[in-house]
Design a protein around this motif. Structure first.
Motif, PDB file in Angstrom:
ATOM      1  N   GLU A  81      64.572 -54.243   5.137  1.00 26.21           N
ATOM      2  CA  GLU A  81      64.264 -52.946   5.536  1.00 26.21           C
ATOM      3  C   GLU A  81      65.561 -52.100   5.198  1.00 26.21           C
ATOM      4  OE1 GLU A  81      63.064 -53.016   9.588  1.00 26.21           O
ATOM      5  OE2 GLU A  81      61.063 -54.263   9.273  1.00 26.21           O
ATOM      6  N   GLY A 131      63.354 -47.990   7.036  1.00 25.42           N
ATOM      7  CA  GLY A 131      62.417 -49.129   6.948  1.00 25.42           C
ATOM      8  C   GLY A 131      61.651 -49.290   5.537  1.00 25.42           C
ATOM      9  N   ARG A 157      60.566 -51.081   2.465  1.00 21.97           N
ATOM     10  CA  ARG A 157      60.579 -52.487   2.056  1.00 21.97           C
ATOM     11  C   ARG A 157      60.037 -52.753   0.649  1.00 21.97           C
ATOM     12  NH1 ARG A 157      59.607 -56.025   6.321  1.00 21.97           N
ATOM     13  NH2 ARG A 157      58.511 -57.432   4.673  1.00 21.97           N
ATOM     14  N   GLY A 175      58.930 -46.219   6.968  1.00 22.41           N
ATOM     15  CA  GLY A 175      58.004 -47.496   6.958  1.00 22.41           C
ATOM     16  C   GLY A 175      56.989 -47.398   5.448  1.00 22.41           C
TER      17      GLY A 175
END
Length: 378
Positions: free
Chosen positions: A134, A152, A154, A177
């Motif tokens: 992350e 975060g 990925r 994210g």
């Protein structure tokens, strides 16, 4: 008799006037920062912090933490780290020489470090506790305090470029994210699978960290966070860059894979404006590396800027106070590269080591990888 009394009173009045005149000066002297008082008296316990260099247009760091040591670092390893820093400086230099902005220069420099598996960012990012990756990054522009960040992510090859896109193409500062990953793809950034970030060295670090945790000999949290590696390994962590361009605009950028064996979802200081990254024309461009939780609590880079703007400190004194005094009182170690608008660079660190380098206006390129090369460390 009356005349004699008046004659006796005159010296007393003269002395009282002298004391009254001296009191404001004494008050100002006592309010000076410790470093300034030491310079004035020559007897202070703390020497006046000195800048790392002058006439700097670009500086980079490869993280603070456990140090590369001359006695156990072979020539090949030393060269690899120096080349990594130098390549980043050259990438930023090309942008500045072509008339590009300081924002473009720090992005180019950090991208180079993200693509180098030696550093804990991009390709060489460390593993989380669930064996994933992350990544976090941020960019800030000094001319108008615009900023962008991702946390975060990925699947972004170069998180620093995603951070710049957040700054320039959204009304937001921070995306996190899956939403940040999707935004990066929509805006043309290449996506990668998780195995892109994998390196043997980082996997070995994760295995060591888990073994130490199971055996009850896990290193302290601060050592894990700062170095991004298990104790005894020399590789560093977070990367960053600061620059000033031909228009005298400042910019800063920071990128990281975080800490080895960190909790999934943990976010450190690197993507947070005012903690890991800050840039403001007229004060400083700064990128931090170290004990992320403490750098957040201490608002490390914005505090540095405020000490310059409101506290009257020069960049060296302000950076020293943040790293060696304020953050130390909170229990954190690490370092910062801080660039003033006139090209004065400070690079203090309270950790054992910090990898960094800089480029001057006349083209001089300097890299520092060993603790004995730095003047502003411990």
């Amino acid at each position: 008799m009356r005349m004699r009394s008046r004659l006796r009173i005159l010296p007393v009045l003269t002395a009282l006037v002298a004391v009254a005149v001296a009191l404001p000066a004494l008050s100002q002297s006592s309010a000076r920062p410790e470093g300034a008082a030491a310079a004035a008296t020559g007897r202070g316990r703390v020497p006046v912090p000195r800048p790392e260099a002058t006439e700097v247009v670009l500086a980079v760091h490869g993280g603070a933490g456990t140090a590369l040591r001359r006695e156990d670092t072979d020539a090949r390893t030393e060269k690899a780290y120096r080349d990594g820093l130098a390549d980043a400086l050259r990438a930023g230099r090309k942008v500045l020489r072509d008339g590009g902005s300081s924002v473009a220069a720090v992005e180019a420099a950090v991208r180079s470090l993200e693509d180098n598996p030696l550093f804990n960012a991009g390709k060489g990012a460390v593993f989380t506790e669930d064996a994933g990756h992350e990544l976090d990054a941020s960019v800030m522009r000094g001319s108008d305090l615009a900023a962008g960040a991702v946390a975060g992510v990925r699947h972004v090859r170069n998180p620093v470029s995603a951070a710049r896109l957040v700054m320039e193409r959204t009304p937001h500062v921070l995306l996190a994210g899956e939403g940040a990953d999707a935004f990066a793809v929509r805006n043309g950034l290449p996506a990668v699978t998780q195995d892109y970030y994998w390196t043997q060295a980082r996997w070995d670090s994760l295995m060591k960290a888990k073994e130490q945790s199971r055996s009850g000999t896990s290193p302290s949290a601060s050592r894990q966070i700062v170095g991004g590696q298990a104790v005894g390994e020399s590789a560093m962590g977070t990367v960053g860059a600061v620059a000033v361009d031909g228009k005298h605009d400042l910019a800063a950028a920071t990128s990281t894979g975080g800490m080895t064996n960190k909790m999934a979802g943990r976010v450190g200081d690197s993507p947070l404006v005012g903690a890991g990254t800050y840039a403001k024309n007229g004060t400083v461009a700064a990128s931090a590396t170290g004990h992320g939780e403490v750098f957040i609590r201490g608002a490390a880079t914005s505090t540095l800027s405020h000490l310059v703007e409101f506290g009257g400190r020069d960049v060296a004194a302000a950076a020293h106070e943040v790293v060696h005094e304020r953050l130390a009182r909170l229990g954190g170690t690490g370092g910062v590269i801080a660039l003033a608008p006139d090209g004065t660079l400070a690079a203090p660190h309270s950790s054992e080591g910090m990898l960094y380098g800089y480029l001057t206006a006349d083209g001089k390129l300097v890299t520092k990888v060993f603790p004995d090369e730095t003047r502003t460390g411990r």
